[in-house]
Design an enzyme around this catalytic site. Sequence first.
Site: not given
Length: 483
Positions: A243-245, A253
């Site tokens: 995930s983004k974390r 990106e």
Amino acid sequence: MKPSAVRARFAPSPTGYLHVGGVRTALFNWLFARHNGGVFVLRVEDTDVARSKPEYAAAILSGLRWLGLDWDEGPQRGGPHAPYFQSQRLHIYREAARALEAAGCAYECFCPSDAFAGETACDCASLSPRDKGNRLRSGAAPALKFRVDTRRDVAVEDVIRGTVVFPAGSIHDFVLCKSGGDPLYNFAAVVDDNAMAISHVIRGDEHLANTPRQLLVYEALGLPPPIFAHIPIILSEQRRKLSKRDGATFLDEYEKLGYLPEALLNFLGLLGWSPGGDRELLTVAEMIAEFRLADVVKHPAIFDVRKLGWMNKEYLKAAPLAEIAARVEKLLPEDVRRRYGAGRIAAVTGLLRPRVQNLAEIVSQGWYFFTDKPVTPIPEAIAKYCAGPEPLQRLRELREQLARLKTFSEESVETEIRSLAERAGTKAAAYIHPLRVALTGQAVSPGIFEVCAILGREQVLERIDALIGALSGALRATVRMVP
């Protein structure tokens, strides 16, 4: 068209940007097709009108092109470089839906859409013709549901997982087409994979639960199913869903961060697959030559960001400087590119390349090469190397000598600084450290002689003057404060 023996496909949904897990799926399909001399098909599954967006589809195509994952064919009107879009094939799904309904394998369901989302049971399959007619006349728009025999097991033969049995009663009637006629995933994928003669469906492990439903649809349509291979999921280093974390998770990106596509492909290719021999750095050609589905493992793959950084650094070191500099140039704002030109960008790239893991770090670490504004030193650098009157005096001496140089180069600057230190009876560091603070604002930097050569005499003198002014002002203020 005569189908190839191997036809693999990547079928992303344009409901978001391309996740690195999706990139790994695309890569495995592409490697498998190329290894076997087959065909790689790209199909954009955009039947979810509410969530699909053109910008997501464009980003998917752009990302695959950036990686070099080329596809081999497209719809006749779009040519080989246009992928298939399911939204342009609705008539094919509706024709297949009518065939299933006519064969008694599917029936109209009048339940609200939220009621059939979880495959809950309903009595629509047993409605009389009269009841159906009444509901249709009242304006109800039915969905189309597949009729499942809940008394039988469904076995999935998977190249990676072996035989996976879904026991009787675990699968219930499921929706093929929504009330407007648009197909859902499990139905459209079957129709398209057959129409496109897909021989192998290689996809993420999360799709394994969809496979028994698709096998039932193949059977009802009288079609031979493809060979299935479900590749392991990708987890973070904490063994949870990526995930983004955990950092960047989408392909765009990594492109913006300045990772090389070759390095990213190499890294993703080793998530769940290995050619053996503990090899880690593989070219695309080597991966094509070595890739076999039998070598894909069952257990989850771990996305190790540090390993990706190491791998990218190895690719950066091996690539031609001109190629790396051109990539760095694309990361810089247009006004910066115009102001400083390709020459300075290449010089900065060559200087910083050994110190970074991606190209964005060259831009962030080398910011002082791409500004005409005064450099504001960090307090730690001032405290460590510029406290008291001695550094100020050293900068004044250095400024005078550098201004007199006939040629301003890395060699001439080094010679002058070392000569100056020798005449003053001190170490060259007494001049180098304050100079570094003046030019970069940092306590640590690449070789200061190279920094001087890249900045040029004018900028070097301007920055020395700025620090001399700041230190002089601070020293005067200190003197005034002494009682």
